[in-house]
Design an enzyme around this catalytic site. Structure first.
Site, PDB file in Angstrom:
ATOM      1  N   HIS A 197       0.020   0.109  -9.882  1.00 15.46           N
ATOM      2  CA  HIS A 197      -0.871  -0.709  -9.029  1.00 15.46           C
ATOM      3  C   HIS A 197      -1.526  -1.854  -9.819  1.00 15.46           C
ATOM      4  O   HIS A 197      -2.752  -1.938  -9.917  1.00 15.46           O
ATOM      5  CB  HIS A 197      -1.941   0.176  -8.369  1.00 15.46           C
ATOM      6  CG  HIS A 197      -2.465  -0.421  -7.087  1.00 15.46           C
ATOM      7  ND1 HIS A 197      -2.922   0.338  -6.046  1.00 15.46           N
ATOM      8  CD2 HIS A 197      -2.585  -1.726  -6.675  1.00 15.46           C
ATOM      9  CE1 HIS A 197      -3.312  -0.456  -5.057  1.00 15.46           C
ATOM     10  NE2 HIS A 197      -3.121  -1.709  -5.424  1.00 15.46           N
ATOM     11  N   ASP A 243       4.775  -0.471  -6.811  1.00 13.16           N
ATOM     12  CA  ASP A 243       3.500  -0.711  -7.505  1.00 13.16           C
ATOM     13  C   ASP A 243       2.415   0.182  -6.903  1.00 13.16           C
ATOM     14  O   ASP A 243       1.343   0.332  -7.478  1.00 13.16           O
ATOM     15  CB  ASP A 243       3.109  -2.194  -7.367  1.00 13.16           C
ATOM     16  CG  ASP A 243       1.885  -2.562  -8.208  1.00 13.16           C
ATOM     17  OD1 ASP A 243       1.843  -2.166  -9.391  1.00 13.16           O
ATOM     18  OD2 ASP A 243       0.977  -3.225  -7.681  1.00 13.16           O
ATOM     19  N   GLY A 263      -0.575  -5.172  -9.234  1.00 11.01           N
ATOM     20  CA  GLY A 263      -0.206  -6.427  -8.571  1.00 11.01           C
ATOM     21  C   GLY A 263      -1.174  -7.565  -8.831  1.00 11.01           C
ATOM     22  O   GLY A 263      -0.775  -8.694  -9.100  1.00 11.01           O
ATOM     23  N   GLU A 323      -1.304   8.137  -4.651  1.00 12.05           N
ATOM     24  CA  GLU A 323      -2.046   7.460  -5.708  1.00 12.05           C
ATOM     25  C   GLU A 323      -3.447   8.082  -5.840  1.00 12.05           C
ATOM     26  O   GLU A 323      -4.055   8.365  -4.789  1.00 12.05           O
ATOM     27  CB  GLU A 323      -2.171   5.983  -5.304  1.00 12.05           C
ATOM     28  CG  GLU A 323      -2.174   5.044  -6.453  1.00 12.05           C
ATOM     29  CD  GLU A 323      -2.096   3.597  -5.971  1.00 12.05           C
ATOM     30  OE1 GLU A 323      -1.153   3.255  -5.221  1.00 12.05           O
ATOM     31  OE2 GLU A 323      -2.981   2.836  -6.346  1.00 12.05           O
ATOM     32  N   ARG A 344       0.856  -1.188   0.000  1.00  9.05           N
ATOM     33  CA  ARG A 344       0.000   0.000   0.000  1.00  9.05           C
ATOM     34  C   ARG A 344       0.885   1.228   0.000  1.00  9.05           C
ATOM     35  O   ARG A 344       1.932   1.234   0.673  1.00  9.05           O
ATOM     36  CB  ARG A 344      -0.865   0.037   1.280  1.00  9.05           C
ATOM     37  CG  ARG A 344      -2.138  -0.767   1.169  1.00  9.05           C
ATOM     38  CD  ARG A 344      -3.169  -0.021   0.333  1.00  9.05           C
ATOM     39  NE  ARG A 344      -4.390  -0.793   0.129  1.00  9.05           N
ATOM     40  CZ  ARG A 344      -4.618  -1.619  -0.886  1.00  9.05           C
ATOM     41  NH1 ARG A 344      -3.703  -1.829  -1.797  1.00  9.05           N
ATOM     42  NH2 ARG A 344      -5.783  -2.233  -1.009  1.00  9.05           N
TER      43      ARG A 344
HETATM   44  N1  LIG Z   1      -0.287  -4.353  -5.381  1.00  6.66           N
HETATM   45  C1  LIG Z   1      -1.485  -4.861  -5.448  1.00  6.66           C
HETATM   46  O1  LIG Z   1      -2.171  -4.785  -6.456  1.00  6.66           O
HETATM   47  C2  LIG Z   1      -2.030  -5.575  -4.251  1.00  6.66           C
HETATM   48  C3  LIG Z   1      -2.938  -6.636  -4.459  1.00  6.66           C
HETATM   49  C4  LIG Z   1      -3.413  -7.325  -3.338  1.00  6.66           C
HETATM   50  C5  LIG Z   1      -3.026  -6.937  -2.067  1.00  6.66           C
HETATM   51  N2  LIG Z   1      -2.164  -5.885  -1.901  1.00  6.66           N
HETATM   52  C6  LIG Z   1      -1.738  -5.473  -0.560  1.00  6.66           C
HETATM   53  O2  LIG Z   1      -0.808  -6.404  -0.050  1.00  6.66           O
HETATM   54  C7  LIG Z   1      -0.797  -6.317   1.366  1.00  6.66           C
HETATM   55  C8  LIG Z   1      -0.707  -7.703   1.997  1.00  6.66           C
HETATM   56  O3  LIG Z   1      -1.817  -8.506   1.603  1.00  6.66           O
HETATM   57  P1  LIG Z   1      -2.004  -9.990   2.171  1.00  6.66           P
HETATM   58  O4  LIG Z   1      -3.105 -10.621   1.410  1.00  6.66           O
HETATM   59  O5  LIG Z   1      -0.697 -10.674   2.241  1.00  6.66           O
HETATM   60  O6  LIG Z   1      -2.494  -9.654   3.652  1.00  6.66           O
HETATM   61  P2  LIG Z   1      -2.458 -10.615   4.928  1.00  6.66           P
HETATM   62  O7  LIG Z   1      -3.459 -10.067   5.879  1.00  6.66           O
HETATM   63  O8  LIG Z   1      -2.576 -12.049   4.521  1.00  6.66           O
HETATM   64  O9  LIG Z   1      -0.985 -10.399   5.500  1.00  6.66           O
HETATM   65  C9  LIG Z   1      -0.547  -9.207   6.075  1.00  6.66           C
HETATM   66  C10 LIG Z   1       0.446  -9.578   7.161  1.00  6.66           C
HETATM   67  O10 LIG Z   1       1.061  -8.381   7.643  1.00  6.66           O
HETATM   68  C11 LIG Z   1       1.271  -8.546   9.038  1.00  6.66           C
HETATM   69  N3  LIG Z   1       1.484  -7.226   9.625  1.00  6.66           N
HETATM   70  C12 LIG Z   1       0.570  -6.291   9.967  1.00  6.66           C
HETATM   71  N4  LIG Z   1       1.190  -5.180  10.418  1.00  6.66           N
HETATM   72  C13 LIG Z   1       2.526  -5.438  10.350  1.00  6.66           C
HETATM   73  C14 LIG Z   1       3.694  -4.686  10.660  1.00  6.66           C
HETATM   74  N5  LIG Z   1       3.614  -3.445  11.121  1.00  6.66           N
HETATM   75  N6  LIG Z   1       4.908  -5.262  10.465  1.00  6.66           N
HETATM   76  C15 LIG Z   1       5.013  -6.525   9.991  1.00  6.66           C
HETATM   77  N7  LIG Z   1       3.947  -7.273   9.683  1.00  6.66           N
HETATM   78  C16 LIG Z   1       2.719  -6.734   9.850  1.00  6.66           C
HETATM   79  C17 LIG Z   1       0.034  -9.284   9.520  1.00  6.66           C
HETATM   80  O11 LIG Z   1       0.287  -9.946  10.748  1.00  6.66           O
HETATM   81  C18 LIG Z   1      -0.187 -10.265   8.377  1.00  6.66           C
HETATM   82  O12 LIG Z   1       0.444 -11.514   8.612  1.00  6.66           O
HETATM   83  C19 LIG Z   1      -2.052  -5.509   1.742  1.00  6.66           C
HETATM   84  O13 LIG Z   1      -1.646  -4.186   2.030  1.00  6.66           O
HETATM   85  C20 LIG Z   1      -2.851  -5.492   0.472  1.00  6.66           C
HETATM   86  O14 LIG Z   1      -3.647  -4.360   0.412  1.00  6.66           O
HETATM   87  C21 LIG Z   1      -1.655  -5.217  -2.972  1.00  6.66           C
END
Ligand SMILES: NC(=O)c1ccc[n+]([C@@H]2O[C@H](COP(=O)([O-])OP(=O)(O)OC[C@H]3O[C@@H](n4cnc5c(N)ncnc54)[C@H](O)[C@@H]3O)[C@@H](O)[C@H]2O)c1
Length: 316
Positions: free
Chosen positions: A291, A268, A293, A273, A244
């Site tokens: 963006h 990304d 991903g 944004e 994000r």
């Molecule tokens: N680029 C894109 O197009 C795209 C697509 C999908 C998701 N995303 C983003 O990817 C990110 C992760 O998604 P996900 O499905 O793996 O989520 P998820 O909930 O499965 O995993 C997130 C992890 O981050 C950990 N976490 C929270 N705060 C933390 C911190 N301060 N330090 C370390 N770890 C921490 C949580 O414990 C969790 O295990 C999200 O921000 C999501 O919005 C981006």
């Protein structure tokens, strides 16, 4: 029953919904006309990605609405708690795009260590007149194999990224305060699989050890990587943010790239944004994607089907 997929939905999702008797509208209605459109068409389900905002005004003024669906993970564009309080179903598709995001991370990493982001900018301009100069400029590449990838946030995408890293011969370390230990299983094409066990380490320890850092945390109030964190990183390390905007401090990042503390970044997602800062866009050491991903055919198909299945079980 009508479903409005305002930011689009895959054909596989449309087919599944239509088969179950829903009518799917894929018109992109402007934000300011959304309430009217939903009311006039008696929309029951509103599907969005990240563009359409579903705030209290929509929730309060659309009495036909029973469900809000987000194709993807982050629900920052939806007032989830309020919608649930008002009795609406709010669904998303958290797992559908993990592999696609992880592959994009590696596109940035492989591009990063061989300067592809810059070569692709300069070859069309100077490739025919300064071939030898460019060849020299991009000669000091490195391999990913044998290097250490530090994954901050070891949820779905963090673990998918780790799987690729392990597959290409990298060492993986991770930091996740909410997940002390994790087991990651890598499936191979022929049915074999190998499992790896990991233990979370502190962010500080990770930053000191990793050759490359990739961040996979949800949207946070504070930077996960700012000036202090960058100072801990190895000289010449690379960093990727496909999580994000606002997870990495972009000002500190540009400073670190300009001073050569970091060698490259792959972004990304962006703090401002959808109008990323010019300083970011023009930086020669940043590999950029808008963006995308989750933007693969495979992920979008999984997202569409996952949404359709949830809608059918909740509304039928
Ligand atoms: N680029 C894109 O197009 C795209 C697509 C999908 C998701 N995303 C983003 O990817 C990110 C992760 O998604 P996900 O499905 O793996 O989520 P998820 O909930 O499965 O995993 C997130 C992890 O981050 C950990 N976490 C929270 N705060 C933390 C911190 N301060 N330090 C370390 N770890 C921490 C949580 O414990 C969790 O295990 C999200 O921000 C999501 O919005 C981006």
């Amino acid at each position: 029953m009508k479903i409005l997929a305002n930011d689009g939905v895959s054909q596989s999702g449309i087919d599944a919904l239509e088969k179950a008797g829903f009518e799917v509208l894929t018109t992109t209605v402007a934000q300011e006309q959304l309430i009217n459109f939903i009311n006039e068409n008696e929309i029951v389900g509103l599907l969005v990605r990240s563009a359409t905002k579903v705030r209290t005004d929509v929730i309060d003024n659309c009495s036909s609405l029973k469900l809000i669906g987000r194709g993807g993970v982050g629900m920052d564009n939806i007032d989830v708690a309020y919608a649930k309080e008002k009795g609406l179903h709010v669904i998303n598709t958290p797992a559908a795009s993990s592999e696609s995001v992880a592959e994009l991370v590696f596109a940035h990493l492989y591009g990063g260590v061989r300067f592809l982001y810059d070569a692709n900018r300069n070859m069309p301009l100077d490739g025919d007149s300064k071939f030898k100069d460019l060849k020299k400029a991009y000669a000091k590449g490195t391999e990913l194999r044998g290097k250490t990838l530090g994954v901050i946030g070891f949820g779905r995408i963090g673990q998918s990224t780790a799987k690729i890293a392990l597959g290409v011969g990298m060492k993986v370390i991770y930091s996740d305060p909410y997940m002390d230990a994790a087991s990651v299983s890598i499936p191979f094409f022929d049915g074999q699989s190998i499992s790896f066990n990991f233990k979370s380490i502190s962010k500080e320890a990770l930053l000191k050890e990793a050759d490359f850092v990739t961040v996979h945390v949800p949207a946070q109030k504070e930077y996960v990587i700012g000036k202090t964190e960058i100072a801990l990183m190895k000289d010449g390390a690379g960093i990727v943010n496909a999580a994000r905007g606002g997870v990495i401090d972009e000002v500190a990042l540009v400073e670190a790239l300009d001073s050569k503390k970091l060698s490259f970044a792959g972004l990304d997602v962006f703090e401002s944004e959808p109008t990323p800062e010019i300083k970011i866009l023009m930086n020669p050491n940043i590999s950029l994607t808008p963006h995308i991903g989750a933007a693969t055919g495979e992920a979008q198909n999984r997202i569409g089907l996952e949404l359709a299945n949830q809608i059918i079980s909740l509304l039928k």
